[in-house]
Design a protein around this motif. Structure first.
Motif, PDB file in Angstrom:
ATOM      1  N   ALA A 147      52.784  28.644  51.084  1.00  0.00           N
ATOM      2  CA  ALA A 147      53.417  29.920  50.769  1.00  0.00           C
ATOM      3  C   ALA A 147      52.405  31.054  50.875  1.00  0.00           C
ATOM      4  CB  ALA A 147      54.011  29.892  49.364  1.00  0.00           C
ATOM      5  N   ARG A 148      51.144  30.721  50.599  1.00  0.00           N
ATOM      6  CA  ARG A 148      50.110  31.750  50.620  1.00  0.00           C
ATOM      7  C   ARG A 148      48.743  31.116  50.787  1.00  0.00           C
ATOM      8  NH1 ARG A 148      49.918  35.759  45.558  1.00  0.00           N
ATOM      9  NH2 ARG A 148      48.971  33.942  44.627  1.00  0.00           N
ATOM     10  N   LEU A 149      47.857  31.838  51.478  1.00  0.00           N
ATOM     11  CA  LEU A 149      46.450  31.472  51.588  1.00  0.00           C
ATOM     12  C   LEU A 149      45.653  32.548  50.858  1.00  0.00           C
ATOM     13  CD1 LEU A 149      46.183  30.761  55.432  1.00  0.00           C
ATOM     14  CD2 LEU A 149      46.757  29.142  53.632  1.00  0.00           C
ATOM     15  N   ALA A 150      44.688  32.147  50.071  1.00  0.00           N
ATOM     16  CA  ALA A 150      43.767  33.088  49.417  1.00  0.00           C
ATOM     17  C   ALA A 150      42.367  32.643  49.807  1.00  0.00           C
ATOM     18  CB  ALA A 150      43.951  33.074  47.908  1.00  0.00           C
TER      19      ALA A 150
ATOM     20  N   ALA B 218      34.360  33.129  42.985  1.00  0.00           N
ATOM     21  CA  ALA B 218      34.795  33.843  41.786  1.00  0.00           C
ATOM     22  C   ALA B 218      34.055  35.171  41.683  1.00  0.00           C
ATOM     23  CB  ALA B 218      34.552  32.982  40.557  1.00  0.00           C
ATOM     24  N   ARG B 219      34.117  35.929  42.752  1.00  0.00           N
ATOM     25  CA  ARG B 219      33.534  37.273  42.789  1.00  0.00           C
ATOM     26  C   ARG B 219      34.059  37.980  44.042  1.00  0.00           C
ATOM     27  NH1 ARG B 219      29.580  33.882  44.675  1.00  0.00           N
ATOM     28  NH2 ARG B 219      28.608  34.449  46.634  1.00  0.00           N
ATOM     29  N   GLY B 220      34.188  39.257  43.938  1.00  0.00           N
ATOM     30  CA  GLY B 220      34.556  40.061  45.092  1.00  0.00           C
ATOM     31  C   GLY B 220      35.998  39.930  45.519  1.00  0.00           C
ATOM     32  N   PRO B 221      36.385  40.729  46.501  1.00  0.00           N
ATOM     33  CA  PRO B 221      37.759  40.719  47.010  1.00  0.00           C
ATOM     34  C   PRO B 221      38.025  39.486  47.873  1.00  0.00           C
ATOM     35  CG  PRO B 221      36.426  42.240  48.278  1.00  0.00           C
ATOM     36  CD  PRO B 221      35.552  41.730  47.160  1.00  0.00           C
TER      37      PRO B 221
ATOM     38  N   TYR C 226      40.665  41.663  43.126  1.00  0.00           N
ATOM     39  CA  TYR C 226      40.234  40.769  42.047  1.00  0.00           C
ATOM     40  C   TYR C 226      40.628  39.345  42.391  1.00  0.00           C
ATOM     41  CZ  TYR C 226      39.981  45.286  39.842  1.00  0.00           C
ATOM     42  OH  TYR C 226      39.695  46.591  39.570  1.00  0.00           O
ATOM     43  N   TRP C 227      39.653  38.487  42.611  1.00  0.00           N
ATOM     44  CA  TRP C 227      39.895  37.127  43.094  1.00  0.00           C
ATOM     45  C   TRP C 227      40.864  36.361  42.204  1.00  0.00           C
ATOM     46  CZ3 TRP C 227      39.010  32.870  40.169  1.00  0.00           C
ATOM     47  CH2 TRP C 227      38.225  33.055  39.035  1.00  0.00           C
ATOM     48  N   TRP C 228      40.795  36.527  40.900  1.00  0.00           N
ATOM     49  CA  TRP C 228      41.605  35.737  39.975  1.00  0.00           C
ATOM     50  C   TRP C 228      43.087  36.050  40.074  1.00  0.00           C
ATOM     51  CZ3 TRP C 228      43.798  39.232  36.705  1.00  0.00           C
ATOM     52  CH2 TRP C 228      43.102  40.435  36.504  1.00  0.00           C
ATOM     53  N   ARG C 229      43.454  37.201  40.618  1.00  0.00           N
ATOM     54  CA  ARG C 229      44.872  37.520  40.800  1.00  0.00           C
ATOM     55  C   ARG C 229      45.490  36.709  41.932  1.00  0.00           C
ATOM     56  NH1 ARG C 229      45.034  44.073  40.366  1.00  0.00           N
ATOM     57  NH2 ARG C 229      44.584  44.208  38.147  1.00  0.00           N
ATOM     58  N   ALA C 230      44.666  36.194  42.806  1.00  0.00           N
ATOM     59  CA  ALA C 230      45.165  35.429  43.955  1.00  0.00           C
ATOM     60  C   ALA C 230      45.412  33.964  43.605  1.00  0.00           C
ATOM     61  CB  ALA C 230      44.174  35.523  45.111  1.00  0.00           C
TER      62      ALA C 230
END
Length: 128
Positions: A101-104, A84-87, A46-50
């Protein structure tokens, strides 16, 4: 997906190249993360969790479509370039000198990219 980040390895760095529209929004075409800082790679379904809270000054988005740029938080800052869709592919970094710290990232095939990147980081740690 024409608007997807492209990944490659160059000079012991993970190099992320953005599509030109996202590059305009983020005010950078490419960004680098040294492989020695990578400590985790996974696919977030879920993209929004990233996406963490507080967008930075170099962050742009189109509601319900995409977001790109830096996000600031208590652990430092993240770089996101995603639809805003998909993994999405998530790469976490550890180390005081790590640029993020992180890349999404939205890529054409996040699962294949995660597998490829895990192999590269394992090979890199074996060489060190």
């Amino acid at each position: 997906m024409s608007n997807a980040a492209r990944l490659r390895i160059g000079d012991r760095d993970l190099v992320v190249r953005l599509p030109w529209r996202w590059a305009l929004s983020a005010r950078c075409r490419t960004m680098r993360l040294p492989l020695r800082f990578i400590d985790g790679i996974w696919v977030e379904p879920y993209w929004w969790r990233a996406v963490r809270p507080c967008p930075g000054r170099r962050y742009r988005f189109s509601p319900g479509r995409w977001c790109v740029g830096e996000i600031e938080h208590t652990s430092g800052r993240d770089f996101v370039a995603l639809h805003a869709r998909g993994p999405v592919l998530v790469v976490s970094a550890l180390g005081r000198d790590a640029p993020y710290a992180r890349l999404a990232l939205s890529t054409r095939d996040p699962k294949a990219d995660a597998t490829w990147l895990r192999q590269i980081t394992v090979q890199n740690t074996e060489k060190s």
